[in-house]
Write an enzyme that holds these catalytic residues in place. Structure first.
Site, PDB file in Angstrom:
ATOM      1  N   GLY A 133       0.799  -1.230   0.000  1.00 48.10           N
ATOM      2  CA  GLY A 133       0.000   0.000   0.000  1.00 48.10           C
ATOM      3  C   GLY A 133       0.828   1.276   0.000  1.00 48.10           C
ATOM      4  N   GLY A 135       4.311   2.789  -2.000  1.00 46.70           N
ATOM      5  CA  GLY A 135       5.529   2.756  -2.812  1.00 46.70           C
ATOM      6  C   GLY A 135       6.112   4.152  -2.893  1.00 46.70           C
ATOM      7  CB  THR A 162      16.578  -5.401  -4.742  1.00 43.88           C
ATOM      8  OG1 THR A 162      15.732  -4.633  -5.582  1.00 43.88           O
ATOM      9  CG2 THR A 162      17.769  -5.912  -5.535  1.00 43.88           C
ATOM     10  CD  GLN A 275      17.886  12.603 -43.445  1.00 44.37           C
ATOM     11  OE1 GLN A 275      16.726  12.526 -43.842  1.00 44.37           O
ATOM     12  NE2 GLN A 275      18.604  13.694 -43.555  1.00 44.37           N
ATOM     13  CD  GLN A 332      11.536   0.267 -35.156  1.00 46.52           C
ATOM     14  OE1 GLN A 332      11.188  -0.274 -34.108  1.00 46.52           O
ATOM     15  NE2 GLN A 332      10.808   0.204 -36.255  1.00 46.52           N
ATOM     16  N   GLY A 335      15.719  -4.468 -36.452  1.00 41.91           N
ATOM     17  CA  GLY A 335      14.541  -5.081 -37.077  1.00 41.91           C
ATOM     18  C   GLY A 335      14.110  -6.319 -36.311  1.00 41.91           C
ATOM     19  N   GLY A 336      13.668  -7.345 -37.044  1.00 40.08           N
ATOM     20  CA  GLY A 336      13.153  -8.576 -36.422  1.00 40.08           C
ATOM     21  C   GLY A 336      14.177  -9.242 -35.533  1.00 40.08           C
ATOM     22  CD  GLU A 359      17.724   3.018  -5.752  1.00 40.71           C
ATOM     23  OE1 GLU A 359      18.088   4.132  -5.364  1.00 40.71           O
ATOM     24  OE2 GLU A 359      18.270   1.953  -5.436  1.00 40.71           O
TER      25      GLU A 359
HETATM   26  C1  FAD Z   1      12.407  -4.801  -9.470  1.00 45.40           C
HETATM   27  C2  FAD Z   1      12.135  -3.855  -8.341  1.00 45.40           C
HETATM   28  C3  FAD Z   1      13.040  -3.767  -7.291  1.00 45.40           C
HETATM   29  C4  FAD Z   1      12.769  -2.938  -6.195  1.00 45.40           C
HETATM   30  N1  FAD Z   1      13.615  -2.937  -5.112  1.00 45.40           N
HETATM   31  C5  FAD Z   1      13.220  -2.322  -3.954  1.00 45.40           C
HETATM   32  C6  FAD Z   1      13.960  -2.494  -2.739  1.00 45.40           C
HETATM   33  O1  FAD Z   1      15.010  -3.153  -2.701  1.00 45.40           O
HETATM   34  N2  FAD Z   1      13.498  -1.923  -1.599  1.00 45.40           N
HETATM   35  C7  FAD Z   1      12.345  -1.194  -1.578  1.00 45.40           C
HETATM   36  O2  FAD Z   1      11.983  -0.713  -0.502  1.00 45.40           O
HETATM   37  N3  FAD Z   1      11.610  -1.003  -2.709  1.00 45.40           N
HETATM   38  C8  FAD Z   1      12.020  -1.553  -3.892  1.00 45.40           C
HETATM   39  N4  FAD Z   1      11.281  -1.405  -5.048  1.00 45.40           N
HETATM   40  C9  FAD Z   1      10.037  -0.626  -4.985  1.00 45.40           C
HETATM   41  C10 FAD Z   1      10.078   0.647  -5.818  1.00 45.40           C
HETATM   42  O3  FAD Z   1      10.872   1.609  -5.182  1.00 45.40           O
HETATM   43  C11 FAD Z   1       8.611   1.091  -6.025  1.00 45.40           C
HETATM   44  O4  FAD Z   1       8.025   0.167  -6.927  1.00 45.40           O
HETATM   45  C12 FAD Z   1       8.512   2.498  -6.543  1.00 45.40           C
HETATM   46  O5  FAD Z   1       8.915   3.424  -5.570  1.00 45.40           O
HETATM   47  C13 FAD Z   1       7.092   2.845  -6.987  1.00 45.40           C
HETATM   48  O6  FAD Z   1       6.158   2.499  -6.025  1.00 45.40           O
HETATM   49  P1  FAD Z   1       4.851   1.631  -6.435  1.00 45.40           P
HETATM   50  O7  FAD Z   1       5.316   0.463  -7.224  1.00 45.40           O
HETATM   51  O8  FAD Z   1       4.053   1.391  -5.223  1.00 45.40           O
HETATM   52  O9  FAD Z   1       4.050   2.566  -7.413  1.00 45.40           O
HETATM   53  P2  FAD Z   1       3.004   3.698  -6.953  1.00 45.40           P
HETATM   54  O10 FAD Z   1       3.627   4.570  -5.929  1.00 45.40           O
HETATM   55  O11 FAD Z   1       1.709   3.058  -6.653  1.00 45.40           O
HETATM   56  O12 FAD Z   1       2.862   4.533  -8.289  1.00 45.40           O
HETATM   57  C14 FAD Z   1       2.015   4.131  -9.373  1.00 45.40           C
HETATM   58  C15 FAD Z   1       2.089   5.230 -10.438  1.00 45.40           C
HETATM   59  O13 FAD Z   1       1.609   6.464  -9.890  1.00 45.40           O
HETATM   60  C16 FAD Z   1       2.615   7.460  -9.975  1.00 45.40           C
HETATM   61  N5  FAD Z   1       2.539   8.338  -8.797  1.00 45.40           N
HETATM   62  C17 FAD Z   1       2.524   7.956  -7.489  1.00 45.40           C
HETATM   63  N6  FAD Z   1       2.442   9.051  -6.701  1.00 45.40           N
HETATM   64  C18 FAD Z   1       2.430  10.124  -7.510  1.00 45.40           C
HETATM   65  C19 FAD Z   1       2.374  11.547  -7.306  1.00 45.40           C
HETATM   66  N7  FAD Z   1       2.337  12.070  -6.091  1.00 45.40           N
HETATM   67  N8  FAD Z   1       2.404  12.349  -8.401  1.00 45.40           N
HETATM   68  C20 FAD Z   1       2.452  11.829  -9.648  1.00 45.40           C
HETATM   69  N9  FAD Z   1       2.496  10.510  -9.908  1.00 45.40           N
HETATM   70  C21 FAD Z   1       2.484   9.674  -8.853  1.00 45.40           C
HETATM   71  C22 FAD Z   1       3.927   6.701 -10.023  1.00 45.40           C
HETATM   72  O14 FAD Z   1       4.972   7.469 -10.614  1.00 45.40           O
HETATM   73  C23 FAD Z   1       3.533   5.502 -10.877  1.00 45.40           C
HETATM   74  O15 FAD Z   1       3.536   5.863 -12.242  1.00 45.40           O
HETATM   75  C24 FAD Z   1      11.578  -2.158  -6.187  1.00 45.40           C
HETATM   76  C25 FAD Z   1      10.689  -2.216  -7.281  1.00 45.40           C
HETATM   77  C26 FAD Z   1      10.949  -3.058  -8.342  1.00 45.40           C
HETATM   78  C27 FAD Z   1       9.951  -3.128  -9.465  1.00 45.40           C
END
Ligand code: FAD
Length: 385
Positions: A133, A135, A162, A275, A332, A335-336, A359
């Site tokens: 809930g 990120g 990770t 080009q 691109q 190609g294939g 990040e």
């Molecule tokens: C492969 C992988 C490795 C990772 N490793 C780690 C790790 O080691 N430790 C850790 O703690 N986390 C880790 N993460 C988590 C990562 O940091 C989060 O996925 C990221 O911060 C985005 O959070 P979310 O996925 O909940 O997306 P959300 O926060 O739900 O965002 C969904 C969309 O809404 C947009 N959004 C959200 N808030 C706003 C706002 N205020 N304004 C405009 N747009 C907004 C976002 O940009 C995104 O496009 C990892 C993620 C992946 C996929």
């Protein structure tokens, strides 16, 4: 006076690392591709260690690690240059001898228990803040740590962590009632569980579950309620390393496209004569070069002890977008063939997509950059100050 040249030392480091990557690491690429495509780990057990030992013998151990912990503490600019070189390959190779920076904030006892063995490669960490809930909205985490006698009891779920499947301890962020977000160092054998999350990339993160995991008071890293700042400090400090790696990947990919454009014929000519192809090559070069200077500038600010946050957000956003544009053009131009699994282009394509998400997503970087300007934290055009 502005001097854009690398120092002799920086050039020597770059050339030595480039040679090491070319001679020791890139030859493993076919094996990594074969293994990944058969669902096996990319390298055989011990192979990474062997490579790291070779690097160690050459004096490359602990690129960012202070000398008192056995590292060579190259500093931010040189670390960015090294990341550009390691980014040239998709073999999951990292120079050994490093630990997550927040572990340096530990007590002497915590340093001996977690920091030193991590630097020595005897322990493996993971860094867990993201939750199902929360990120981008990381301040909104729900995992709780409640005091019970001398212990803390942690409950909650983390996601996308990770190394969460491989780590033997976690730096986990939990809310302490009346104090706020706090970091705890928790060994796996204290009771947290991990579950792999399949992704479009090759290295799957994990979800972590804490069900009343009891930890001693000595597990707390830093002070109660200071965990969020600690986490952000770490993430911000190393943010320029992400675009640095992206530069290496994009340069390698662009070279593949240039080579292919010269040998692939269509309608009586090598496609390099057209080009439409030349412009894709030119645009990619412009994109890569601009990311390079933004990234080096961000690293330089950190090195000089200046506030590097704004510059790092700009470099991270630019690098993530750049790498995705370049890999798309490179596909691109192929190609294939670019779409097949005979070439590694599709693999890079999947891997580089992550850069725009983790990040701090593109949107969050834009939000930070805009807020800095709107609130007057930085002055428009304040470059070089
Ligand atoms: C492969 C992988 C490795 C990772 N490793 C780690 C790790 O080691 N430790 C850790 O703690 N986390 C880790 N993460 C988590 C990562 O940091 C989060 O996925 C990221 O911060 C985005 O959070 P979310 O996925 O909940 O997306 P959300 O926060 O739900 O965002 C969904 C969309 O809404 C947009 N959004 C959200 N808030 C706003 C706002 N205020 N304004 C405009 N747009 C907004 C976002 O940009 C995104 O496009 C990892 C993620 C992946 C996929």
């Amino acid at each position: 006076m502005i001097d854009f040249s690398l120092s002799e030392e920086e050039r020597a480091v770059r050339d030595t690392i480039r040679q090491f990557i070319q001679q020791e690491v890139m030859p493993l690429e076919p094996q990594v591709l074969r293994n990944e495509r058969s669902g096996l780990p990319p390298l055989e057990p011990g192979q990474l260690k062997e490579l790291q030992e070779k690097a160690k013998q050459g004096g490359w151990w602990g690129i960012n690690t202070p000398e008192e912990y056995g590292g060579i503490a190259l500093g931010p600019v040189m670390s960015a240059i090294v990341a550009m070189e390691t980014g040239r390959t998709f073999v999951p190779f990292r120079f050994g001898g490093t630990a997550d920076n927040i572990l340096y904030a530990g007590t002497e006892e915590q340093k001996q228990q977690y920091l030193v063995p991590t630097i020595n490669g005897e322990r493996r960490s993971c860094f867990a803040i993201t939750e199902p809930g929360a990120g981008s909205d990381a301040r909104n985490i729900r995992t709780r740590a409640v005091k019970d006698g001398d212990d803390w009891v942690i409950s909650g779920e983390k996601t996308f962590i990770t190394n969460g499947n491989e780590a033997d301890f976690v730096m986990v962020f939990a809310v302490v009632p009346d104090a706020g977000i706090t970091c705890f160092l928790v060994d796996r054998d204290m009771g947290w569980k991990s579950e792999p999350i399949p992704t479009m990339g090759e290295w799957g993160p994990a979800s972590l579950v804490f069900e009343d995991v009891r930890v001693p008071a000595s597990s707390m890293l830093g002070e109660p309620g200071k965990g969020f700042e600690l986490a952000m400090q770490w993430i911000r400090q190393g943010r320029y390393l992400i675009p640095a790696r992206a530069i290496g990947s994009a340069e390698r990919l662009l070279q593949m496209a240039i080579d292919y454009a010269k040998i692939r014929h269509s309608m009586g000519h090598p496609i390099a004569d057209y080009q439409a192809i030349q412009w894709q090559i030119a645009d990619s070069e412009v994109d890569i070069e601009s990311t390079k200077w933004l990234t080096l500038y961000a690293a330089w600010r950190v090195q000089e002890g200046l506030d590097g946050r704004h510059a790092s957000s700009i470099a991270k956003l630019d690098g993530a977008v750049m790498a995705n544009k370049v890999v798309d053009r490179v596909m691109q131009i192929h190609g294939g063939m670019g779409y097949t699994k005979e070439l590694p282009v599709e693999r890079w394509y999947r891997e580089l997509r992550l850069l725009r998400i983790y990040e701090g997503t593109d949107e969050i970087q834009r939000r930070t950059i805009a807020r800095n300007l709107l609130k007057g934290h930085v002055r428009l055009g304040g470059i070089g100050e």
